[in-house]
Design a protein around this motif. Structure first.
Motif, PDB file in Angstrom:
ATOM      1  N   UNK A 111       0.808  -1.232   0.000  1.00 19.81           N
ATOM      2  CA  UNK A 111       0.000   0.000   0.000  1.00 19.81           C
ATOM      3  C   UNK A 111       0.835   1.273   0.000  1.00 19.81           C
ATOM      4  N   UNK A 112       2.180   1.144   0.035  1.00 15.96           N
ATOM      5  CA  UNK A 112       2.975   2.355  -0.092  1.00 15.96           C
ATOM      6  C   UNK A 112       4.342   2.002  -0.664  1.00 15.96           C
ATOM      7  N   UNK A 113       4.796   2.814  -1.588  1.00 15.10           N
ATOM      8  CA  UNK A 113       6.117   2.617  -2.194  1.00 15.10           C
ATOM      9  C   UNK A 113       6.861   3.938  -2.131  1.00 15.10           C
ATOM     10  N   UNK A 114       8.163   3.894  -1.874  1.00 12.38           N
ATOM     11  CA  UNK A 114       8.996   5.080  -2.034  1.00 12.38           C
ATOM     12  C   UNK A 114      10.443   4.651  -2.266  1.00 12.38           C
ATOM     13  N   UNK A 115      11.239   5.580  -2.715  1.00 14.71           N
ATOM     14  CA  UNK A 115      12.653   5.269  -2.919  1.00 14.71           C
ATOM     15  C   UNK A 115      13.480   6.360  -2.254  1.00 14.71           C
ATOM     16  N   UNK A 116      14.750   6.043  -1.986  1.00 14.91           N
ATOM     17  CA  UNK A 116      15.673   7.049  -1.456  1.00 14.91           C
ATOM     18  C   UNK A 116      16.767   7.271  -2.505  1.00 14.91           C
ATOM     19  N   UNK A 117      17.492   8.389  -2.394  1.00 16.25           N
ATOM     20  CA  UNK A 117      18.450   8.746  -3.454  1.00 16.25           C
ATOM     21  C   UNK A 117      19.528   7.685  -3.711  1.00 16.25           C
ATOM     22  N   UNK A 118      19.823   6.841  -2.731  1.00 13.28           N
ATOM     23  CA  UNK A 118      20.834   5.802  -2.942  1.00 13.28           C
ATOM     24  C   UNK A 118      20.296   4.593  -3.702  1.00 13.28           C
ATOM     25  N   UNK A 119      19.041   4.668  -4.155  1.00 11.78           N
ATOM     26  CA  UNK A 119      18.481   3.600  -4.981  1.00 11.78           C
ATOM     27  C   UNK A 119      17.745   2.518  -4.222  1.00 11.78           C
ATOM     28  N   UNK A 120      17.625   2.648  -2.908  1.00 11.29           N
ATOM     29  CA  UNK A 120      16.841   1.667  -2.160  1.00 11.29           C
ATOM     30  C   UNK A 120      15.353   1.885  -2.458  1.00 11.29           C
ATOM     31  N   UNK A 121      14.630   0.783  -2.653  1.00  9.76           N
ATOM     32  CA  UNK A 121      13.188   0.866  -2.920  1.00  9.76           C
ATOM     33  C   UNK A 121      12.437   0.266  -1.735  1.00  9.76           C
ATOM     34  N   UNK A 122      11.537   1.050  -1.172  1.00 11.44           N
ATOM     35  CA  UNK A 122      10.789   0.656   0.021  1.00 11.44           C
ATOM     36  C   UNK A 122       9.341   0.348  -0.339  1.00 11.44           C
ATOM     37  N   UNK A 123       8.796  -0.733   0.243  1.00 12.64           N
ATOM     38  CA  UNK A 123       7.389  -1.085   0.028  1.00 12.64           C
ATOM     39  C   UNK A 123       6.787  -1.519   1.354  1.00 12.64           C
ATOM     40  N   UNK A 124       5.649  -0.951   1.693  1.00  8.57           N
ATOM     41  CA  UNK A 124       4.937  -1.418   2.888  1.00  8.57           C
ATOM     42  C   UNK A 124       3.864  -2.417   2.457  1.00  8.57           C
ATOM     43  N   UNK A 125       3.863  -3.551   3.135  1.00  4.61           N
ATOM     44  CA  UNK A 125       2.976  -4.661   2.789  1.00  4.61           C
ATOM     45  C   UNK A 125       2.170  -5.036   4.029  1.00  4.61           C
ATOM     46  N   UNK A 126       0.868  -5.228   3.844  1.00  4.80           N
ATOM     47  CA  UNK A 126       0.045  -5.621   4.997  1.00  4.80           C
ATOM     48  C   UNK A 126       0.300  -7.073   5.381  1.00  4.80           C
ATOM     49  N   UNK A 127       0.428  -7.307   6.689  1.00  7.72           N
ATOM     50  CA  UNK A 127       0.584  -8.661   7.236  1.00  7.72           C
ATOM     51  C   UNK A 127      -0.387  -8.815   8.409  1.00  7.72           C
ATOM     52  N   UNK A 128      -0.714 -10.049   8.769  1.00 11.21           N
ATOM     53  CA  UNK A 128      -1.628 -10.239   9.909  1.00 11.21           C
ATOM     54  C   UNK A 128      -1.015  -9.720  11.207  1.00 11.21           C
ATOM     55  N   UNK A 129      -1.874  -9.411  12.180  1.00 15.91           N
ATOM     56  CA  UNK A 129      -1.377  -9.019  13.504  1.00 15.91           C
ATOM     57  C   UNK A 129      -0.714 -10.201  14.206  1.00 15.91           C
ATOM     58  N   UNK A 130      -1.238 -11.411  13.986  1.00 13.95           N
ATOM     59  CA  UNK A 130      -0.645 -12.598  14.613  1.00 13.95           C
ATOM     60  C   UNK A 130      -1.686 -13.403  15.360  1.00 13.95           C
ATOM     61  N   UNK A 131      -1.522 -13.507  16.671  1.00 17.01           N
ATOM     62  CA  UNK A 131      -2.466 -14.260  17.503  1.00 17.01           C
ATOM     63  C   UNK A 131      -3.345 -13.247  18.245  1.00 17.01           C
ATOM     64  N   UNK A 132      -4.638 -13.330  18.022  1.00 19.25           N
ATOM     65  CA  UNK A 132      -5.579 -12.367  18.594  1.00 19.25           C
ATOM     66  C   UNK A 132      -6.410 -13.065  19.666  1.00 19.25           C
ATOM     67  N   UNK A 133      -6.491 -12.459  20.830  1.00 19.22           N
ATOM     68  CA  UNK A 133      -7.362 -12.966  21.892  1.00 19.22           C
ATOM     69  C   UNK A 133      -8.657 -12.186  21.885  1.00 19.22           C
ATOM     70  N   UNK A 134      -9.779 -12.893  21.797  1.00 19.36           N
ATOM     71  CA  UNK A 134     -11.085 -12.214  21.823  1.00 19.36           C
ATOM     72  C   UNK A 134     -11.765 -12.624  23.130  1.00 19.36           C
TER      73      UNK A 134
END
Lengths: 417, 417
Positions: free
Chosen positions: A98-121
Motif C-alpha cells: 500500500x505504499x512505495x517510495x525510494x531514497x536517493x541511494x536507490x533503495x526501494x521501500x514497500x509497505x505490505x500488509x501482514x496479519x497481527x498474529x495471535x488475537x485474543x477475543x
C-alpha cells in the motif's frame, strides 16, 4: 496445568498455525464458507445447545436483556451463516502493498500488509461472536483464542466445532481458531498477561468487561467502547434535515454505540426549528432531559442534571443542552464526548469545517446520522467493533484494522556509509 | 501530592495545551527553531550542568558506557541543535487527508491525521532525548511528559528550559513539554498506570527499561527494542555484494539496533564465497561464533553455543550458522529473530521473494545492509525509535508514527434505514 501454561500452549499452537494462513486467500475463504454450510446443517443441534444455555441462564436468574443476547433461534443462526459468507467474500487484506517510495541511494521501500498474529477475543454472552470474530480473524490471516462467556458454553461448543470443520475441510490447521475453556477466570488473567504470546486482545462486551481488560492487560488492547455521542444543530441548519437527523441519530436504534445521546441546540437556532426537533423526539416517545432554554420550547422535557450530560442512555432518552454557536458546541463536546462519534447539522460550510477540525473523536460527521458509525455503513463489509482508543485503528475496525505491515527494502548491494 | 495526583495534574495541563498545537504548523516549527537557538546560546551553561551530572555519575561509579551516553560536549550540543532544526523543517503530518472514499448513499469519507495526544517518554541517561523527543512530539502536535534519568537531572533542566523558551517565544503553551521530576520511581509507576490521561508511553533505553515498561504499563506502549538481526547469504548471492553487505551489516556500527548479529550461510554457497565472507569479518576484527561447517572454512572462528544464536552481541561478534537454502534460512530466522530487521543476499529474484514473503520482521531487506534500519535512512528525516511491536507502527517511527487519524463523514442529510 496452570492457567499460564494452558494459555501458553494454546497461543504457541495458534502461532504455529500462522504460516499455513499466509498467502492462503482461497483456503481462508473456503474455510469460512464451509463453516457457514456446517452451521446451517447443524442449526437444530445448535438451537438445542442454545436452549440448554438459555434454561441454565434463566435458572441462574439472568435478566431479559442478557437472555436476549444469549438466544440463538433459526433466523439468528441463518444470519450468522450469511454473515460468514459476507466475510468470505471480502477482499483479502494480507499482502497488499500500500505504499512505495525510494531514497536517493536507490533503495526501494514497500509497505505490505501482514496479519497481527495471535488475537485474543474476550466476550460475554453473545455466542454469535464465536463465529463472526473467528471469521474476521481468519480472513485477515490471524489465529485466534476465543474466550466466550460460560453462560453460552454449549452454544459456543457447537459454533467452534463448525468453524473447526470449516478449517479442516479447507486444509487449514484447526489450531487457527481455538476456544479457551469458560468458567475459570484465571484463564482470562493469563490471556491478559500473555505478552509476546498473544499479539492483541479485543474485548467485546459491556463497559465492565472492557474496563477490566484495559485495567489488567499487559498485552496491547484494541478496545471497543460505547459512545456518548453528540448531534449539534447549528443556527444555519436546514430545518427538515435537523428534525430527520435528530430523530434518526437518537431513535433508529437507541441501544447501539453510534446512537446520539445528547442534542446540542445553537442558542441562535430559530425557535421554530428547535421546537420541531424537540417535538419530533418527544412525539416518538423520547424522554428529554433538557436545560431551561430547551424546556421553554418543549413542555414534555424535564430538567437535566449535570450527570445527564455524561450519561450514555442507550435508550429512548436524550440529554438536551443549549450552546452558544459552534464554539459553544465544540466546548461542550470536548468536555463530554467519549470520542466515538459527534456530528454537526449546518448548511454553513465554514461552520462545519470549524467543527470537523476541532472535534477529535474517532468519527466526526456533517449532515449525517450518527447511526452511520458502523463498519458496514463505512463500506467495510463487516466489523469487529468500533475502536475508541488512539493507537493503531480508530472507528470501525474490519479486516484492514486486523492487520499491521512490514517494510520491504530492495537494494542492489547498498552499504551504509 | 501523591505520585498519582502529580501525574494527573501534569497530564491534564498537557492535554489542555493540545488545542493550541492544532493547526499551528508555523508556530510549532518556530518553537523548535527558537529552542535550537537558545540551546546554542546556552551551550556553555548546558556543558557546565552536564559536567555536574558527569562528576556525580563518576562518583556513583557509573561505567564508561553510561558516562559516554550521559556526556554532552560542544559538538554534541551543536548536533542536538542541528537535529532540532531538521525536525522543524519536516512537513507537518497533522491535518493530512490521506484517504477518501464514498458509499452509494452519497456519504463522503475522509481520513485525516491527528496527533496521538499526550505522550509519555521514559528514558535513561541520554539527556539529548529531552530535546529530540520533545521536538518530534511537538512537531506532530502532541504534548509530552518527559521522564529522564536522575543521573542527567542538571543537563535535562537546562534542556527543558530551552524547549520551554522556544514554546513561549512562539506563542505556544509551555505545558506542551513538561518534565516529570527525576528520582521518585513511583512517578514512573503513576505514568504507566495513567490510562486515559496519557495516550501512549514510549520507553527509550536499554532492554531492562523497555521490559519494565511493557510489563507494568496500563497505557498503550510503543516499544523500541533492540534487534537480533540476520543476514542470509544465498547460494545465488553475488560474491562481492555478499562480502560488502556482511561487513557493513555487522561492523559499520556494531552497537546499533540495526546491526546484524547472525550470518546465515547457504550450505550450497560456493566455499570460496563463504570463505571470503568469513575472512573479511575476521580480518576486520570480528569474533566469529560458528557451527562446524563454517569453522572448517575459517580457522579463526570458534564454536558457537546454542545460546549464541539468541544473543544480541551489539559488539564485534557474529554468530554464524550454515542453513539448507532459503527454506533453512527462513526456519532459522523464524526461530531466532527478534522481529526487527532480517536480510537476504541473492541474485535470484524468486528466492528473494520467498524470503521477503515468509519473514515477518518489521523490516525485511534484499541486497541491502541491515544498518539501513533507521528513520533517517528510510527518508523520514528523523526518528523517535524503531518499533518492534505489532500494533500501530512497525519499524522506524517518525512524525507520522506519532499521529493517529479521525474519519470525517460528509453528508447532505442522510439518515440510516
Amino acid at each position: 496445568m496452570t492457567p499460564e501454561s494452558t494459555i501458553t500452549a494454546m497461543a504457541r499452537a495458534a502461532r504455529a498455525a500462522l504460516p499455513a494462513l499466509a498467502a492462503a486467500t482461497a483456503q481462508k475463504a473456503s474455510a469460512i464458507r464451509h463453516a457457514a454450510k456446517r452451521l446451517r446443517e447443524r442449526a437444530s443441534e445448535l438451537a438445542a445447545a442454545n436452549a440448554q444455555d438459555m434454561a441454565a441462564g434463566a435458572a441462574r436468574g439472568l435478566n431479559a436483556a442478557l437472555l436476549d443476547r444469549l438466544a440463538l433461534d433459526g433466523s439468528r443462526i441463518e444470519a450468522l451463516a450469511a454473515g460468514l459468507e459476507t466475510v468470505a467474500a471480502l477482499p483479502d487484506p494480507v499482502g497488499e502493498a500500500f505504499r512505495h517510495w525510494t531514497t536517493p541511494n536507490g533503495l526501494a521501500f514497500t509497505r505490505v500488509r501482514v496479519p497481527l498474529g495471535v488475537i485474543g477475543i474476550i466476550y460475554e454472552s453473545r455466542p454469535g461472536v464465536t463465529a463472526d470474530a473467528a471469521a474476521l480473524c481468519l480472513m485477515s490471516g490471524n489465529a485466534c483464542l476465543l474466550r466466550g462467556g460460560s453462560e453460552a458454553a454449549h452454544s459456543n461448543e457447537v459454533l467452534l466445532d463448525c468453524m473447526a470443520q470449516g478449517l479442516v475441510e479447507a486444509g487449514l490447521p484447526a489450531a487457527a481458531i481455538q476456544m479457551v475453556p469458560a468458567g475459570d477466570r484465571a484463564l482470562v488473567g493469563a490471556m491478559l498477561a500473555a505478552h509476546g504470546l498473544i499479539d492483541v486482545i479485543i474485548p467485546r462486551g459491556g463497559k465492565g468487561l472492557v474496563a477490566r481488560v484495559q485495567a489488567d492487560a499487559r498485552v496491547p488492547v484494541l478496545a471497543h467502547l460505547d459512545g456518548i455521542n453528540h448531534l449539534y444543530i447549528d443556527a444555519a441548519a436546514d430545518p427538515a434535515k435537523a428534525v430527520a437527523l435528530a430523530v434518526n441519530s437518537k431513535l433508529r436504534r437507541p441501544g447501539v454505540c453510534g446512537a446520539t445521546e445528547t442534542i446540542l441546540l445553537d442558542a441562535a437556532l430559530s425557535p421554530a426549528t428547535a421546537r420541531a426537533v424537540l417535538a419530533a423526539l418527544a412525539d416518538a416517545g423520547c424522554d428529554l432531559r433538557a436545560d431551561a432554554a430547551a424546556r421553554s420550547l418543549e413542555p414534555r422535557a424535564t430538567a437535566a442534571t449535570a450527570e445527564d450530560y455524561d450519561t450514555e442512555w442507550l435508550d429512548k432518552v436524550a440529554s438536551v443542552a443549549t450552546v452558544d454557536g459552534v464554539a459553544g458546541a465544540i466546548a461542550h463536546v470536548q468536555a463530554h464526548s467519549s470520542g466515538h462519534t459527534d456530528a454537526i447539522v449546518t448548511e454553513n460550510e465554514a461552520t462545519a469545517r470549524a467543527f470537523l477540525t476541532a472535534i477529535d473523536s474517532a468519527i466526526v460527521m456533517h449532515n449525517a446520522s450518527t447511526q452511520f458509525a458502523d463498519g458496514g455503513e463505512f463500506g467495510f463489509g463487516a466489523e469487529i467493533g468500533i475502536a475508541t482508543g488512539r493507537l493503531h485503528a480508530r472507528g470501525p475496525v474490519a479486516l484492514e484494522g486486523l492487520t499491521t505491515y512490514k517494510t520491504l527494502v530492495m537494494g542492489s548491494g547498498q552499504v551504509r556509509a
